[in-house]
Write an enzyme that holds these catalytic residues in place. Structure first.
Site, PDB file in Angstrom:
ATOM      1  N   LYS A 293       0.845  -1.190   0.000  1.00 13.87           N
ATOM      2  CA  LYS A 293       0.000   0.000   0.000  1.00 13.87           C
ATOM      3  C   LYS A 293       0.882   1.242   0.000  1.00 13.87           C
ATOM      4  CE  LYS A 293      -3.798  -1.925   2.780  1.00 13.87           C
ATOM      5  NZ  LYS A 293      -4.875  -1.770   1.789  1.00 13.87           N
ATOM      6  N   ARG A 367      -9.899 -11.950   2.202  1.00 13.33           N
ATOM      7  CA  ARG A 367     -10.647 -13.105   1.684  1.00 13.33           C
ATOM      8  C   ARG A 367      -9.824 -14.377   1.799  1.00 13.33           C
ATOM      9  NH1 ARG A 367     -11.381  -9.904  -3.805  1.00 13.33           N
ATOM     10  NH2 ARG A 367     -11.322  -8.253  -2.229  1.00 13.33           N
TER      11      ARG A 367
HETATM   12  N1  BES Z   1      -7.930  -3.904   4.544  1.00 11.67           N
HETATM   13  C1  BES Z   1      -8.120  -3.495   3.207  1.00 11.67           C
HETATM   14  C2  BES Z   1      -9.450  -2.785   2.978  1.00 11.67           C
HETATM   15  C3  BES Z   1      -9.694  -1.487   3.739  1.00 11.67           C
HETATM   16  C4  BES Z   1      -9.546  -0.271   3.099  1.00 11.67           C
HETATM   17  C5  BES Z   1     -10.144  -1.500   5.037  1.00 11.67           C
HETATM   18  C6  BES Z   1      -9.805   0.905   3.777  1.00 11.67           C
HETATM   19  C7  BES Z   1     -10.403  -0.319   5.712  1.00 11.67           C
HETATM   20  C8  BES Z   1     -10.243   0.885   5.079  1.00 11.67           C
HETATM   21  C9  BES Z   1      -8.098  -4.718   2.290  1.00 11.67           C
HETATM   22  O1  BES Z   1      -7.265  -5.748   2.687  1.00 11.67           O
HETATM   23  C10 BES Z   1      -7.632  -4.292   0.942  1.00 11.67           C
HETATM   24  O2  BES Z   1      -6.524  -3.869   0.840  1.00 11.67           O
HETATM   25  N2  BES Z   1      -8.499  -4.453  -0.044  1.00 11.67           N
HETATM   26  C11 BES Z   1      -8.190  -4.136  -1.402  1.00 11.67           C
HETATM   27  C12 BES Z   1      -8.724  -5.245  -2.261  1.00 11.67           C
HETATM   28  C13 BES Z   1      -8.286  -5.178  -3.709  1.00 11.67           C
HETATM   29  C14 BES Z   1      -6.793  -5.373  -3.815  1.00 11.67           C
HETATM   30  C15 BES Z   1      -9.031  -6.231  -4.490  1.00 11.67           C
HETATM   31  C16 BES Z   1      -8.852  -2.803  -1.748  1.00 11.67           C
HETATM   32  O3  BES Z   1      -9.974  -2.548  -1.306  1.00 11.67           O
HETATM   33  O4  BES Z   1      -8.228  -2.022  -2.460  1.00 11.67           O
HETATM   34 MN    MN Z   2      -5.296  -5.545   2.038  1.00  7.89          MN
END
Ligand code: BES
Ligand code: MN
Ligand code: ZN
Length: 519
Positions: A293, A367
């Protein structure tokens, strides 16, 4: 030194370093009577009609309350508060607006929450909340629940300033028509809901260096010490490997902190009934892994274990209040870090169920931990329904903002019970689609599935669809995406201070209380 000894010692040090739990005002109950000094909180209807305690105190102070309210532009709107230090003989008078809509337990909880929040910034040792209305039974217990939730602060890591006045210590006295009934309902019932929420909030507030999978497990064990009818099972990385839970292990592979599966089983309805299952995403920190990230909001990812905190916190509340239900809570715990041993995009993972998938982004790790946990709970517990709860996607935040969590369900009954429990608890849900076309987005050229679509369409739904592919079609199942709800940004809500919300504990408690427990 052998590795296990090293980690044992590290765990012991971590356990000893736990800060004591945050201080909160004690709550007590008394008859409805107006004290003639000290700090008082009273409710005011919209438009400041001369009614009840407000009228009594206003007259006694020669109209000072009405003059102050008018000058400040306070009109008794629901959710508004006017803080008046030093009125007449009182140290502090708090006017709490309740608008003009019908009373409900939700309104009571918000009134209590506003008093709890104001009490955090008050040096008054004793704040008396006056509630004259007798139409809602055990009203005081709902005021107390609100006060406990609204008065929550996470201040474990702040050093107190030596000469500053001491704020937020002492008690809140709730003065109601039925102090005995309210006290009983609080002590036997609602106080445990507050404790479940506090458990979840504490864990989500803790930074990733303090709470990693093993520490989550220790904190949960400590919370359940002495709680009747609860059994705890914890799987370490060796047991996870022998069960073939490579998807959960793949997420933790880049971290120095090994993954865990924490399982708590509560039997409040005998040995014959199949349990309801709450399965929570427990990423103690989510860097994204190799699909790293960017830095801007990465600090927030310490609350990526909120789903796990809420599923375990809910079971804690249910067990402590001795709900007549069987529930199993599962926390799928791992830390998602980049390193030479981390999983990569393109890796193919074989899950415990035998089904394989292709990793598209290592940042879609929630997931991955959930599907192995879902397989486990279906194999072991044969649940009659499953709800998983996860800070799963940024897409949920974009779709519904911070008013609702996203609800995805294949089962109409479960969906409507959940929506209903959301309204009653104040933790509301908005249903989003689980379209069959998402199956196409999840086709992989190399494995049974891929684990995200690689485009930006319906990201929350596609994630939900992937998770649902690991739940047997005949099992009622719902998925809650709480990415936007697990952390409250400014402004606070009456019962949700800024920070970790514990979203899900009150919702699950209400689901059980209103729909799953025998009446
Ligand atoms: N933990 C994050 C999602 C999240 C974002 C939680 C903001 C709380 C606040 C999750 O693991 C994630 O990174 N999801 C990705 C999924 C994508 C790569 C398919 C996302 O939402 O960008
Ligand atoms: Mn994530
Ligand atoms: Zn995540």
């Amino acid at each position: 030194m052998p590795r296990f000894l090293c980690s044992l010692i590290a765990l012991l040090i971590a356990a000893l370093a736990w800060p004591a739990s945050a201080s909160q005002r004690a709550i007590s109950f008394d008859d409805h009577a107006i004290p003639d000094s000290g700090a008082v909180a009273l409710v005011v209807k919209k438009g400041l009609p001369a009614l009840g305690d407000y009228a009594t105190l206003d007259t006694a102070s020669d109209g000072a309350l009405t003059r102050a309210a008018k000058t400040a532009g306070f009109s008794g709107e629901l959710g508004s508060v006017l803080n008046l230090p030093g009125v007449g003989g009182y140290e502090q008078v708090l006017l709490i607006g309740i608008g003009d809509q019908p009373l409900s337990t939700r309104v009571l909880e918000d009134v209590g929450g506003l008093v709890g929040q104001a009490a955090v910034n008050s040096a008054a040792p004793r704040i008396e909340l006056l509630w004259p209305d007798a139409s809602i039974p055990a009203a005081g217990a709902h005021l107390a629940l609100g006060a406990a939730l609204g008065g929550y602060r996470f201040d474990q890591y702040r050093t107190p300033k030596p000469d500053a006045p001491v704020l937020g210590e002492g008690e809140i006295v709730i003065r109601v028509a039925d102090p005995r009934g309210s006290r009983t309902a609080w002590e036997n019932d609602w106080q445990h809901v507050a404790e479940g929420v506090r458990f979840a909030r504490d864990l989500s507030s803790e930074p990733g260096n303090a709470v990693y999978p093993e520490i989550f497990v220790e904190r949960a064990r400590a919370a359940f010490a002495g709680v009747a009818n609860v059994q705890i099972e914890v799987l370490d990385e060796i047991q996870l490997a022998s069960l073939g839970m490579r998807s959960l292990l793949a997420v933790g592979a880049g971290s120095q902190r090994p993954p865990r599966l924490f399982v708590a089983r509560y039997r409040g309805a005998g040995n014959d009934e199949a349990p309801f299952a709450f399965v929570g995403k427990g990423i103690t920190f989510d860097t994204g892994g190799i699909s790293l990230k960017d830095n801007e909001n990465m600090w927030r990812m310490k609350y990526d274990m909120s789903g796990a905190g809420s599923s375990v916190g809910a079971l804690l509340a249910l067990a402590k209040r001795q709900a007549k239900v069987n529930v199993v809570a599962v926390a799928a715990l791992a830390e998602n870090m980049p390193s030479g041993s981390a999983s990569r995009p393109g890796d193919v993972v074989r899950t415990a169920s035998g089904k394989t998938f292709e990793i598209m982004s290592t940042d879609a790790e929630g997931r991955m931990v959930l599907v192995d946990a879902l397989w486990f709970v279906q194999e072991r517990d044969r649940p009659r329904a499953i709800i998983d709860i996860a800070t799963l996607t940024g897409s949920q935040v974009t779709a519904v903002g911070d008013e609702y969590a996203g609800l995805f369900a294949r089962d109409e009954t479960l969906a409507s019970l959940l929506i209903d429990a959301g309204v009653a608890s104040g933790e509301e849900l908005w249903r989003l689609p689980l379209h069959d076309s998402y199956a196409k987005d999840l086709e992989s050229p190399i494995a049974d599935l891929r684990h995200s679509s690689g485009n930006r369409k319906a990201g929350a739904g596609v994630g939900a669809y992937f998770i649902g592919s690991w739940v047997a079609p005949e099992v009622p199942w719902a998925h809650l995406d709480i990415a936007s709800m697990a952390w409250r940004d400014d402004p606070a809500l009456p019962t949700v201070p800024v920070g970790a919300s514990g979203f899900g504990v009150r919702l699950f408690d209400r689901l059980v209380r209103d729909h799953l427990e025998p009446k």
